[in-house]
Design a protein around this motif. Structure first.
Motif, short mmCIF file in Angstrom:
data_model
loop_
_atom_site.label_atom_id
_atom_site.label_comp_id
_atom_site.label_asym_id
_atom_site.label_seq_id
_atom_site.Cartn_x
_atom_site.Cartn_y
_atom_site.Cartn_z
N TRP A 72 3.90 3.30 -13.73
CA TRP A 72 4.33 4.46 -12.96
C TRP A 72 4.14 4.19 -11.47
O TRP A 72 3.16 3.56 -11.07
CB TRP A 72 3.49 5.70 -13.29
CG TRP A 72 3.53 6.14 -14.70
CD1 TRP A 72 4.38 7.07 -15.23
CD2 TRP A 72 2.69 5.70 -15.77
NE1 TRP A 72 4.11 7.23 -16.57
CE2 TRP A 72 3.07 6.40 -16.93
CE3 TRP A 72 1.65 4.78 -15.87
CZ2 TRP A 72 2.46 6.22 -18.16
CZ3 TRP A 72 1.04 4.59 -17.10
CH2 TRP A 72 1.45 5.30 -18.23
N ASP A 73 5.07 4.68 -10.66
CA ASP A 73 4.85 4.73 -9.22
C ASP A 73 3.96 5.93 -8.96
O ASP A 73 4.08 6.97 -9.63
CB ASP A 73 6.18 4.88 -8.47
CG ASP A 73 7.00 3.61 -8.53
OD1 ASP A 73 6.39 2.52 -8.45
OD2 ASP A 73 8.23 3.69 -8.65
N VAL A 74 3.05 5.80 -8.01
CA VAL A 74 2.08 6.85 -7.74
C VAL A 74 2.34 7.44 -6.36
O VAL A 74 2.30 6.71 -5.37
CB VAL A 74 0.63 6.28 -7.79
CG1 VAL A 74 -0.40 7.38 -7.51
CG2 VAL A 74 0.36 5.60 -9.11
N PRO A 75 2.60 8.75 -6.28
CA PRO A 75 2.72 9.37 -4.96
C PRO A 75 1.40 9.22 -4.20
O PRO A 75 0.33 9.28 -4.79
CB PRO A 75 3.00 10.84 -5.26
CG PRO A 75 3.46 10.87 -6.68
CD PRO A 75 2.80 9.70 -7.36
N ALA A 120 -3.29 1.81 0.91
CA ALA A 120 -2.11 2.24 1.66
C ALA A 120 -0.92 2.25 0.70
O ALA A 120 -0.92 1.54 -0.30
CB ALA A 120 -1.85 1.28 2.82
N PRO A 121 0.09 3.06 1.00
CA PRO A 121 1.28 3.06 0.14
C PRO A 121 1.96 1.69 0.19
O PRO A 121 1.77 0.96 1.16
CB PRO A 121 2.18 4.12 0.77
CG PRO A 121 1.31 4.91 1.70
CD PRO A 121 0.19 4.03 2.09
N PRO A 122 2.72 1.34 -0.81
CA PRO A 122 3.01 2.09 -2.03
C PRO A 122 1.93 1.86 -3.09
O PRO A 122 1.30 0.81 -3.13
CB PRO A 122 4.35 1.48 -2.49
CG PRO A 122 4.28 0.06 -2.03
CD PRO A 122 3.51 0.10 -0.71
N LEU A 123 1.75 2.85 -3.93
CA LEU A 123 0.81 2.76 -5.05
C LEU A 123 1.58 2.67 -6.35
O LEU A 123 2.63 3.30 -6.51
CB LEU A 123 -0.09 4.01 -5.10
CG LEU A 123 -1.26 3.97 -4.16
CD1 LEU A 123 -1.19 5.18 -3.26
CD2 LEU A 123 -2.52 3.97 -4.94
N HIS A 124 1.03 1.90 -7.28
CA HIS A 124 1.67 1.68 -8.58
C HIS A 124 0.57 1.47 -9.62
O HIS A 124 -0.46 0.87 -9.31
CB HIS A 124 2.57 0.44 -8.49
CG HIS A 124 3.46 0.26 -9.66
ND1 HIS A 124 4.62 0.99 -9.84
CD2 HIS A 124 3.38 -0.59 -10.71
CE1 HIS A 124 5.20 0.59 -10.96
NE2 HIS A 124 4.47 -0.35 -11.50
N ILE A 125 0.77 1.98 -10.82
CA ILE A 125 -0.20 1.77 -11.90
C ILE A 125 0.50 1.14 -13.09
O ILE A 125 1.65 1.47 -13.38
CB ILE A 125 -0.91 3.09 -12.31
CG1 ILE A 125 -2.00 2.81 -13.34
CG2 ILE A 125 0.07 4.12 -12.81
CD1 ILE A 125 -2.92 3.97 -13.61
#
Length: 190
Positions: A72-75, A120-125
């Motif tokens: 998932w991409d994480v806001p 820092a962005p972007p975040l991803h799990i």
């Protein structure tokens, strides 16, 4: 494959000649396992009397079946932690890993919170189901995370300490655009 020049060079043999022999040997038998590849290279490429020390490391990578990977991409928003924790728990239940849900939710919460606080962005799990369960949270910062012991009066600072207590292994891997903080637990959540 990693090797030292002692594998290629020898008395009356240049690196170029040794490299050509290495390529032909690997091309002739491309499907050998790592042990057999080492044996084959030592038989065919290693000079009879090496003039230097020799080190050879051969590893084979493999891909996980896509059904064993969830991501998932994480806001970049603290409000994203609870929905992602729930989505990860739902995926673990779908994989039949109900016993791993409690530990997984704690690790996921701490890894995402750490990335939100210090990354820092972007975040991803990503969740990876293999011999164990691997949790990966990537962010756009190369700042090294560090574990510390929080004092009893501290409000924070226990996240990575908790991850280290509940995971079999954990660590950081750097990428060209940031880092990945990962943790691994057994499939049964112990």
């Amino acid at each position: 494959m990693l090797y030292t020049n002692g594998l290629l060079e020898g008395h009356d043999r240049t690196t170029g000649t040794g490299l050509g022999l290495l390529r032909r040997t690997l091309t002739a038998e491309p499907d050998l396992d790592p042990d057999a590849t080492c044996g084959s290279l030592f038989q065919t490429v290693l000079p009879p009397h090496p003039s230097d020390d020799v080190a050879l490391l051969v590893a084979r990578t493999r891909l996980l079946d896509p059904e064993n990977v969830a991501e998932w991409d994480v806001p970049f928003d603290p409000a994203a932690v609870a929905p992602l924790r729930a989505a990860c728990a739902q995926r673990l239940r779908a994989w039949g890993l109900e016993d791993a849900v409690c530990t997984a939710k704690l690790i996921i919460s701490e890894l995402i919170t750490n990335a939100l606080r210090y990354g820092a962005p972007p975040l991803h799990i990503r969740l990876l189901r293999d011999r164990g369960l691997v949790f990966e949270v990537s962010d756009g910062s190369s700042t090294a995370p560090h574990m510390r012991r929080a004092a009893t009066t501290d409000e924070g600072g226990r996240g990575l300490f908790l991850v280290a207590q509940f995971a079999q292994r954990w660590g950081t891997r750097y990428t060209p655009h940031g880092k990945v903080l990962w943790a691994e637990t057994p499939l049964d959540g112990r």
